[in-house]
Design a protein around this motif. Structure first.
Motif, PDB file in Angstrom:
ATOM      1  N   TYR A   9       0.933  -1.114  -0.105  1.00  0.00           N
ATOM      2  CA  TYR A   9       0.164  -0.001  -0.583  1.00  0.00           C
ATOM      3  C   TYR A   9       1.024   1.254  -0.342  1.00  0.00           C
ATOM      4  CZ  TYR A   9       0.108  -0.995   5.075  1.00  0.00           C
ATOM      5  OH  TYR A   9       0.782  -0.747   6.159  1.00  0.00           O
ATOM      6  N   ASN A  10      -0.470   2.587  -0.924  1.00  0.00           N
ATOM      7  CA  ASN A  10       0.585   3.469  -0.593  1.00  0.00           C
ATOM      8  C   ASN A  10       0.033   4.496   0.583  1.00  0.00           C
ATOM      9  OD1 ASN A  10       1.133   6.409  -0.962  1.00  0.00           O
ATOM     10  ND2 ASN A  10       0.917   6.013  -3.474  1.00  0.00           N
ATOM     11  N   ARG A  12       0.621   7.096   1.620  1.00  0.00           N
ATOM     12  CA  ARG A  12       0.562   8.446   1.638  1.00  0.00           C
ATOM     13  C   ARG A  12      -1.046   8.532   2.635  1.00  0.00           C
ATOM     14  NH1 ARG A  12      -0.540  12.661  -2.521  1.00  0.00           N
ATOM     15  NH2 ARG A  12       0.888  14.383  -2.812  1.00  0.00           N
ATOM     16  N   ASN A  13      -2.092   8.077   1.745  1.00  0.00           N
ATOM     17  CA  ASN A  13      -3.633   8.963   1.787  1.00  0.00           C
ATOM     18  C   ASN A  13      -4.147   8.123   3.530  1.00  0.00           C
ATOM     19  OD1 ASN A  13      -3.210  10.773   0.475  1.00  0.00           O
ATOM     20  ND2 ASN A  13      -4.467  10.173  -1.422  1.00  0.00           N
ATOM     21  N   HIS A  55       3.924   3.105   4.080  1.00  0.00           N
ATOM     22  CA  HIS A  55       4.691   2.612   3.319  1.00  0.00           C
ATOM     23  C   HIS A  55       4.721   0.951   3.160  1.00  0.00           C
ATOM     24  CE1 HIS A  55       4.394   6.498   0.883  1.00  0.00           C
ATOM     25  NE2 HIS A  55       5.378   6.574   1.905  1.00  0.00           N
ATOM     26  N   ASP A  85      -4.423   2.546  -4.148  1.00  0.00           N
ATOM     27  CA  ASP A  85      -3.676   2.645  -3.433  1.00  0.00           C
ATOM     28  C   ASP A  85      -3.131   1.274  -2.506  1.00  0.00           C
ATOM     29  OD1 ASP A  85      -5.541   3.392  -1.535  1.00  0.00           O
ATOM     30  OD2 ASP A  85      -4.590   5.448  -1.203  1.00  0.00           O
ATOM     31  N   ILE A  86      -3.673   0.438  -2.684  1.00  0.00           N
ATOM     32  CA  ILE A  86      -3.789  -1.378  -2.145  1.00  0.00           C
ATOM     33  C   ILE A  86      -3.739  -1.725  -2.824  1.00  0.00           C
ATOM     34  CG2 ILE A  86      -4.281  -2.885  -0.396  1.00  0.00           C
ATOM     35  CD1 ILE A  86      -5.608  -0.409   1.443  1.00  0.00           C
TER      36      ILE A  86
ATOM     37  N   ARG B  12      -2.785  15.351  -7.836  1.00  0.00           N
ATOM     38  CA  ARG B  12      -3.164  14.373  -7.011  1.00  0.00           C
ATOM     39  C   ARG B  12      -4.436  15.087  -5.941  1.00  0.00           C
ATOM     40  NH1 ARG B  12      -2.214  11.025  -3.198  1.00  0.00           N
ATOM     41  NH2 ARG B  12      -2.430   8.631  -3.865  1.00  0.00           N
ATOM     42  N   ASN B  13      -3.487  15.674  -4.771  1.00  0.00           N
ATOM     43  CA  ASN B  13      -4.907  16.660  -4.242  1.00  0.00           C
ATOM     44  C   ASN B  13      -4.835  17.973  -4.406  1.00  0.00           C
ATOM     45  OD1 ASN B  13      -4.034  14.053  -3.212  1.00  0.00           O
ATOM     46  ND2 ASN B  13      -3.004  14.941  -1.486  1.00  0.00           N
ATOM     47  N   LYS B 118      -1.365  -3.546 -10.903  1.00  0.00           N
ATOM     48  CA  LYS B 118      -1.972  -2.471 -10.117  1.00  0.00           C
ATOM     49  C   LYS B 118       0.085  -1.741  -9.716  1.00  0.00           C
ATOM     50  CE  LYS B 118      -4.817  -1.730  -6.955  1.00  0.00           C
ATOM     51  NZ  LYS B 118      -5.507  -1.814  -6.224  1.00  0.00           N
ATOM     52  N   ASN B 119      -0.201  -0.111  -9.420  1.00  0.00           N
ATOM     53  CA  ASN B 119       1.642  -0.376  -8.783  1.00  0.00           C
ATOM     54  C   ASN B 119       0.598   0.921  -7.676  1.00  0.00           C
ATOM     55  OD1 ASN B 119       3.723   0.976  -7.425  1.00  0.00           O
ATOM     56  ND2 ASN B 119       4.355   0.849  -9.247  1.00  0.00           N
ATOM     57  N   PRO B 120      -0.317   0.617  -6.471  1.00  0.00           N
ATOM     58  CA  PRO B 120      -0.337   1.930  -5.355  1.00  0.00           C
ATOM     59  C   PRO B 120       0.628   2.732  -5.260  1.00  0.00           C
ATOM     60  CG  PRO B 120       0.384  -0.367  -5.064  1.00  0.00           C
ATOM     61  CD  PRO B 120       0.947  -0.563  -5.774  1.00  0.00           C
ATOM     62  N   PHE B 121       1.585   3.045  -5.908  1.00  0.00           N
ATOM     63  CA  PHE B 121       2.216   4.186  -5.439  1.00  0.00           C
ATOM     64  C   PHE B 121       2.942   4.200  -7.245  1.00  0.00           C
ATOM     65  CE2 PHE B 121       4.263   0.893  -2.945  1.00  0.00           C
ATOM     66  CZ  PHE B 121       4.326   1.407  -1.738  1.00  0.00           C
ATOM     67  N   ASP B 123      -0.474   5.904  -7.502  1.00  0.00           N
ATOM     68  CA  ASP B 123      -1.444   6.148  -7.675  1.00  0.00           C
ATOM     69  C   ASP B 123      -2.016   8.104  -8.580  1.00  0.00           C
ATOM     70  OD1 ASP B 123      -4.105   6.603  -6.919  1.00  0.00           O
ATOM     71  OD2 ASP B 123      -3.927   6.844  -4.947  1.00  0.00           O
TER      72      ASP B 123
END
Lengths: 244, 244
Positions: A9-10, A12-13, A55, A85-86, B12-13, B118-121, B123
């Motif tokens: 997981y990322n 960050r959020n 992370h 992000d997961i 992103r944010n 898929k790469n969570p990083f 995102d």
């Protein structure tokens, strides 16, 4: 049956791994999906409760379920329900007494630092430390950590854990395009330990602190390393198990 | 005096560039800081009002100010006040009649896609398109866009702009470690145009649509390309000016 899951997981959020009411957490996200599948609450148990912003390239958790599915089917169903992000990397049907936390024989963490001009696309993913770092000073600071030591000086005082002896197996620094990665493997880590070690090594590399690792370990005094490096640079990279 | 600023941001944010009450926007963040410096409201004017989630490697804006500072001092003061996801690259004292939007002679956009697991990083930073893509089919779809065309088919119907003729100078696909970057330069772009072009080229590369670009342009019909590729893969890469 007991199901063991390997996830990335990322951070960050997320407000960390551990469930918190009203906050977005990794555990909360996973348990919500398991509840939907089971029509009942299912508790998950992780190898590490990573802090807010930290992370995972590889983290393990396990849970018990009456649902009998092939591992690949579990992986597919869980991945389909996960946010961007997961990622579910792998699912294993584990022994009934497997425990993702107590059976872990070691962990590897990576701490990512970049030293170039600020990069908005690293926000939340690498720590910005815009200083010239001397790799030989960092190696000098790092080498004495290898082995078994009391890590009181290098861990948060906010803990109820009395035994602060841990074994570090490897601690390496890797030069990247725009900074350094620090990779550390040990039998276990105290609260904030990797981030405090990173802060110490960075101060040595920058030349604002002279490497004096063995004396600092011997002091058993948390106040001599007042800094904790930011969460955003920290990745749980691997959890080691003998079985699984 | 008129000040021109070159910035990067991670979209992103942000709820896009343009100011919106109660939402975090790039313009709102910048104007808040300028108001703090000037004790008065200062309006900024950007070359592009990028949508929510869209990034900028290089974006320009200008503003007028009575404060007389050297460019490097402006850069330092503004950077000091910026959050981690905005970077001030450069500040120029511009001519009094310079306009970051009207004086732009062209723009380059990059669209980033990855096709691996898929790469969570990634995102928010790259679009996940987990399909095998045929680069020669994509090139066949892309080549006919070069030149001057009416882009009605490839732009959002939600616009008041009547003239949909634009000139594309270059449109390239670059293979990356785990996918493709599409880089397009033109005199100007219509609303959602790059994201609609990306969606079209990706469908051709995946083999679910046969490249037929010239006929699709001639149709002037937005409904034949119903998809718009996600914002997260889109980067404003460069704004071109003759002066500045």
């Amino acid at each position: 049956m007991r199901v063991a899951v390997n996830i990335s997981y990322n951070g960050r959020n997320f407000s960390g791994f551990q469930y918190q009411h009203d906050y977005r957490t990794v555990q909360g996200t996973l348990e919500k999906q398991l509840k939907r599948m089971h029509k009942d609450f299912v508790r998950i148990h992780a190898s590490s409760r990573t802090d807010a912003g930290v992370h995972a390239l590889e983290q393990y958790f396990h849970f018990d379920t009456p649902i009998d599915l092939e591992p690949d089917k579990w992986k597919f169903i869980l991945n389909r329900a996960m946010p961007e992000d997961i990622l579910i990397n792998d699912v294993t049907i584990a022994a009934d007494d497997f425990h993702s936390r107590f059976d872990a024989t070691g962990k590897t963490y990576r701490y990512k630092v970049y030293t170039s001009v600020k990069n908005p696309f690293y926000d939340g993913l690498k720590t910005h430390y815009p200083y010239e770092l001397d790799i030989s000073l960092m190696k000098e600071a790092m080498a004495p950590f290898i082995g078994t030591h009391d890590f009181t000086t290098f861990s948060s005082a906010k803990t109820e854990i009395k035994n602060k002896v841990r074994t570090i197996k490897t601690f390496e620094v890797i030069e990247t395009d725009d900074g350094f990665d620090f990779v550390i493997t040990g039998t276990g880590f105290l609260y904030n330990m990797v981030r405090i070690l990173a802060a110490y090594v960075l101060e040595c590399g920058r030349g604002i602190r002279t490497p004096d690792t063995l004396n600092m370990i011997a002091a058993k005094d948390r106040t001599i390393i007042p800094k904790t490096a930011p969460a955003e640079g920290l990745y749980l990279e691997k959890v080691w198990y003998e079985k699984l």
